[in-house]
Design an enzyme around this catalytic site. Structure first.
Site, PDB file in Angstrom:
ATOM      1  N   GLU A  40      -0.624  41.920 -17.104  1.00 15.21           N
ATOM      2  CA  GLU A  40      -0.809  40.551 -17.581  1.00 15.21           C
ATOM      3  C   GLU A  40       0.409  40.074 -18.376  1.00 15.21           C
ATOM      4  O   GLU A  40       0.888  40.748 -19.278  1.00 15.21           O
ATOM      5  CB  GLU A  40      -2.032  40.435 -18.501  1.00 15.21           C
ATOM      6  N   ASP A 103       3.080  46.885 -34.668  1.00 17.65           N
ATOM      7  CA  ASP A 103       3.608  45.607 -35.115  1.00 17.65           C
ATOM      8  C   ASP A 103       3.759  45.680 -36.635  1.00 17.65           C
ATOM      9  O   ASP A 103       2.786  45.943 -37.338  1.00 17.65           O
ATOM     10  CB  ASP A 103       2.608  44.505 -34.716  1.00 17.65           C
ATOM     11  N   ASP A 105       5.071  43.517 -39.869  1.00 19.05           N
ATOM     12  CA  ASP A 105       5.461  42.165 -40.229  1.00 19.05           C
ATOM     13  C   ASP A 105       5.770  42.108 -41.723  1.00 19.05           C
ATOM     14  O   ASP A 105       5.018  42.633 -42.534  1.00 19.05           O
ATOM     15  CB  ASP A 105       4.294  41.223 -39.895  1.00 19.05           C
TER      16      ASP A 105
END
Lengths: 415, 557
Positions: A40, A103, A105
């Site tokens: 995807e 991830d 951040d």
């Protein structure tokens, strides 16, 4: 609205001349066409039009569609059992494979960084990212044995990690959760001041390794540069981590006798160590406190929901961040110390570089002519170095595939 | 897997046969039972196993039982009291040697009853994970009773892949093994056997960082082998489910079996949300947060009002709660909008947040009608810096909790009581104590869901208000109850019944009914279409747990 000006004008050139389509395809197919065609992709177009469940049968199809739609952002999702474009509405639509991703951040560091807040970053707080990258990279390699790790700048204020080993790509949700939680030490919300609690008498080898990396830079980086004990407010935040009222009060008085963050840290360390040596009744609750505080201030802060789910989307490498114009370029943990977000090429500079080169090239050709070989566009620009990193990563992946194929063949021959 | 049911007694298999089939006290259930069974025995075994699993669950949530021995003792007592002596016996069964006829009979019951429940639980993902969790828990307790021989035999029979480490390896990794393995597990490294297994086989040890990992290999001490077996066992159960679904397909024709199976998992329809059917206006939320909210929701409400923002998990927890207390979607949108736009502009709100609120109400994306989160989910949620969700009694440290209660006007003695309960990890107890302080009486129902707390509160306050009308208004005191009394009708739940009014269940129940009714007719003609039609929509759900909801909501934006 607050996008980079003219981004829509620059993207056609970027996708036409700079985005590394063949390498990108080589990565996401992992030597198997179906792995690519069942993947995807999701695109965010100008004006926030959001297209999920895109998928492509071939490199050509992907390339054409991206050049046609000119997405402001590309996200990569899971590989499904069937191709997402045609079948995502069907009942039997299941994610089967996906890189193990992390991830990190910078906004998650807001309660421990003092130089910037929210979306801002500077070279001082970028050191949190540098440290996080090194700690995670070594844990993934040494503890879990992963080899094919791609680190990518997220375009503004964070980093992404893509673990691409085949045994990482096939982990189940539970297994991903276990890895993510193993690597997550900092826990607790606004009302949990002490966010690291190491159980038992001993410290796990993985945390010990992280601590060694943190200890090496903690005083110059956290204590001095971030100045974590430099103001009344910061001292107050620090002291809230200590649950015992008496100790907190004593430390507060001690801190008042010193002026610099470093002196205050040193007296804190001395105070806690003293608890141990003098056999304080409560020493057990302080047994790991110095380590716990160092971890709370400097250990990687992960958004583990991203790592746990197979179907979670993550921004693709080589995207252009729509607000900063910076390209999401790969880098390596070995050279992360040299990585500076300010030096990351932006789409504007890259296109200028191409134009300059073209101009020079043209004059040169007019002067000397010659059937000089056509130079690939990216080689003319500062993105070249990042592409080399990407290609080396791909080369390692394909080498391993070759090796395992040879091994399989050998095994077959034995029979 | 073939279940045949006979009304007349068939010849009981000789125990000799059983000895071959049941070689071990502890089974992995890797083959289905064969033979014939009386319908009455079928039913009885199934019901008894269900009771067993319920005892296992009740036992597992007891935070006061620390050691496996205490847990086993408690469970054993409960089982014996409930007439399930054979399970109490199996709980303590050591191993496999020379089983008596009684032993074999117990093993047979264990085997058959497990497989009957599989049939009943294999379809719906909520039910299935409940079933598997309880089975795994029971397995772990039983495993701890095995002697050395019993463990080895289990290892060999099931060809579980693990390799004992050599002395050289032990010397090489001595320091790491010592550091990374829990002290309780290894008194002395030299006399402890270690085994090497791929890390994904022992996710529980990895998750809690209780094992030494090197290059993807976990080095587990003998005492932790249970993790390895439990993960093998669990995988076995999941892998067996498609087969169970097929078997169900084969017996759709028999109403007696299907209705029996259906009755079994209805018992575990235990989602105990209370949906408030009256509409609660959003301008009353400030007041309600003080009178009728559990502490976790009061804190979220307060954080939202103070910071005009909540992070994703906080929006989920609080958004679903107010949906449950009867705030309509339109009201919810305007409520969040009013707060958020004090900090961000309207366009940003519409772009980034409105979607997820409609999603909560099942109007976007997959259109799932989400149920408010219950206490177990909230207690086990992970909370990061800058977040306010979770269970106040678990996710607040003692100082913050005490400070917060003090700010809310709770007297010192009650603060001590609540904080102590929280420290002892008795979160429900602490929550109940808070309820008792606010309402000056205990709740009638067990508080295990924030929306139950709310419903209980509204009932009590409504009653108080009625009494008040009959008495003198001034006789009532207490600053906490008074604002709520002004509007007793708001949010008063009309039905406190379990299943009714729960949209999630509502949408499912008819589906299930329709399925089983039509199955009697269609079952004889053609099995396959029915099965696919029924089974496939649920396949999606097996991939959708509550964590995914949070994820979906953030990624769909």
């Amino acid at each position: 609205m607050d996008h980079l000006e003219h981004l829509a004008d620059l993207l056609p050139t970027y996708y036409a001349r700079l985005f590394p389509f063949p390498d990108y395809y080589r990565w996401l197919s992992y030597g198997n066409v179906n792995t690519f065609s069942h993947r995807e992709f999701s695109f965010t177009l100008e004006d926030d039009i959001y297209l999920r469940f895109q998928s492509f049968k071939s490199l050509k199809e992907l390339e054409l569609e991206i050049k046609r739609l000119l997405p402001f952002k590309i996200d990569i999702g899971a590989v499904y059992n069937v191709n997402p474009k045609d079948y995502h509405k069907g009942a039997n639509f299941i994610p089967v494979e996906r890189e193990l991703v992390f991830d990190i951040d910078m906004t998650d560091y807001d309660d421990v960084r003092t130089c910037c807040s929210s979306t801002d970053i500077c070279s001082k707080c970028w050191k949190f990212m540098t440290l996080a990258c090194k700690i995670l990279d070594s844990a993934l390699r040494l503890d879990f044995g992963y080899k094919h790790i791609l680190w990518v700048f997220s375009g503004r204020r964070g980093i992404h990690c893509w673990v691409c080993d085949s045994n990482a790509r096939t982990l189940t949700t539970t297994e991903r959760g276990a890895v993510a939680e193993y690597l997550q030490i900092i826990e607790g919300g606004q009302y949990m001041k002490k966010k690291v609690n190491l159980p038992g008498d001993k410290i796990h080898h993985s945390i010990k390794r992280a601590l060694e990396m943190i200890e090496a830079v903690f005083v110059p980086f956290c204590v001095e540069e971030q100045d974590i004990l430099g103001t009344d407010e910061r001292m107050e935040n620090f002291l809230q981590i200590i649950s015992d009222d008496d100790a907190r009060q004593e430390l507060k008085t001690l801190f008042g006798q010193y002026n610099s963050s470093k002196d205050r840290w040193n007296i804190f360390v001395k105070y806690i160590q003293n608890k141990k040596t003098t056999g304080d009744k409560k020493w057990y609750q302080y047994r790991h406190l110095i380590e716990e505080i160092m971890l709370q201030y400097a250990y990687p802060r992960l958004d583990i929901a991203v790592s746990k789910g197979l179907n979670h989307l993550l921004k693709s490498p080589f995207c252009v961040h729509p607000k900063t114009g910076k390209v999401c370029i790969p880098f390596t943990a070995n050279t992360v110390d040299k990585f500076q977000p300010d030096n990351v090429p932006t789409i504007t500079t890259l296109i200028e570089e191409i134009n300059e080169f073209d101009l020079k090239d043209k004059t040169e050709q007019e002067t000397y002519d010659l059937n000089a070989k056509k130079i690939k566009d990216y080689k003319k620009t500062s993105i070249n170095k990042s592409l080399r990193i990407f290609q080396e990563f791909l080369w390692n992946l394909s080498n391993e595939r070759k090796d395992s194929r040879l091994k399989q063949n050998d095994e077959k021959m034995d029979f | 897997m073939e279940y045949t049911k006979k009304r007349r007694l068939t010849i009981k298999p000789k125990s000799n046969g059983l000895e071959d089939i049941y070689q071990h006290d502890l089974q992995m259930y890797d083959f289905p039972p064969r033979g014939e069974l009386l319908l009455t025995e079928f039913e009885q075994l199934a019901k008894e196993r269900l009771r067993l699993l319920q005892h296992v669950e009740n036992n597992a949530v007891r935070t006061d039982l620390k050691t496996p021995e205490e847990r086993k003792q408690n469970l054993s007592t409960a089982l014996t009291k409930d007439g399930l002596k054979y399970y109490a016996h199996l709980l303590y069964a050591k191993s496999c040697n020379s089983p008596t006829e009684t032993d074999l009979e117990y093993r047979r019951k264990d085997h058959i009853s497990h497989f009957i429940l599989r049939l009943s639980y294999c379809f719906e993902s909520d039910n299935l994970s409940w079933f598997i969790n309880q089975e795994v828990e029971f397995f772990k307790l039983r495993f701890s009773s095995l002697d050395k021989e019993g463990v080895e035999k289990l290892l060999n029979t099931h060809k579980i892949d693990c390799q004992q480490i050599t002395l050289e390896e032990k010397d090489k990794f001595r320091e790491e093994l010592h550091l990374s393995t829990s002290s309780a597990r290894i008194k002395n490294i030299d006399v402890t056997e270690f085994y090497k297994v791929p890390f994904h086989k022992v996710t529980d040890l990895v998750r809690s960082r209780r094992v030494y990992l090197n290059q993807g290999i976990a080095f587990i001490p003998q005492a932790d082998l249970v993790s390895l077996f439990a993960s093998y066992f669990k995988k076995n159960l999941y892998d067996g489910m498609p087969e169970a679904r097929m078997s169900i397909g084969r017996m759709y024709g028999d109403e007696r079996i299907t209705s029996c199976l259906k009755s079994l998992n209805n018992v575990v329809d235990k989602i105990s949300v209370v949906w408030t059917t009256d509409t609660t206006p959003v301008d009353k939320l400030d007041e309600l947060s003080k009178t009728s909210y559990p502490l976790c929701m009061r804190i979220l409400h307060e954080a939202l009002k103070t910071h005009h923002h909540l992070k994703n998990s906080g929006r989920m927890q609080y958004g679903l709660f107010i949906k449950g207390i009867g705030v309509t979607m339109t009201d919810a949108l305007s409520f969040w909008k009013t707060e958020f736009t004090k900090k961000i502009d309207l366009a940003k709100f519409d772009k980034e947040y409105a979607y997820s609120i409609r999603h909560t109400y099942g109007k976007e994306g997959k259109q799932t009608n989400y149920t408010p989160l219950g206490c177990p989910k909230i207690i086990s949620s992970s909370v990061s810096a800058g977040e306010y969700h979770g269970c106040a009694f678990k996710h607040m440290d003692q100082n913050s909790l005490r400070q917060k209660l003090f700010n809310y006007g709770v007297p010192a003695a009650t603060i001590n009581e609540i904080a102590d309960l929280a420290r002892e990890q008795n979160y429900l107890g602490a929550c109940t104590a808070y309820f008792k302080f606010i309402h000056k009486r205990m709740p009638d129902k067990l508080i295990s869901h924030p929306n139950v707390y709310f419903a209980e509160s509204r009932v009590i306050l409504a009653n108080n208000a009625t009494e008040l009308e009959n008495k003198d208004r001034l006789s009532q005191s207490g600053r906490f109850t008074s604002p709520g009394l002004a509007s007793p009708s708001i949010g008063t739940p009309r039905n406190i019944d379990k299943g009714i009014g729960t949209p999630l269940r509502n949408t499912m129940t008819p589906k299930r009914d329709r399925g089983s009714m039509s199955s009697t007719k269609m079952g004889r003609t053609n099995m396959t279409p029915v099965r696919t039609a029924r089974a496939t929509p649920k396949r999606i759900e097996t991939h959708l747990n509550d964590d995914d909801i949070a994820q979906l909501m953030s990624e769909d934006m």
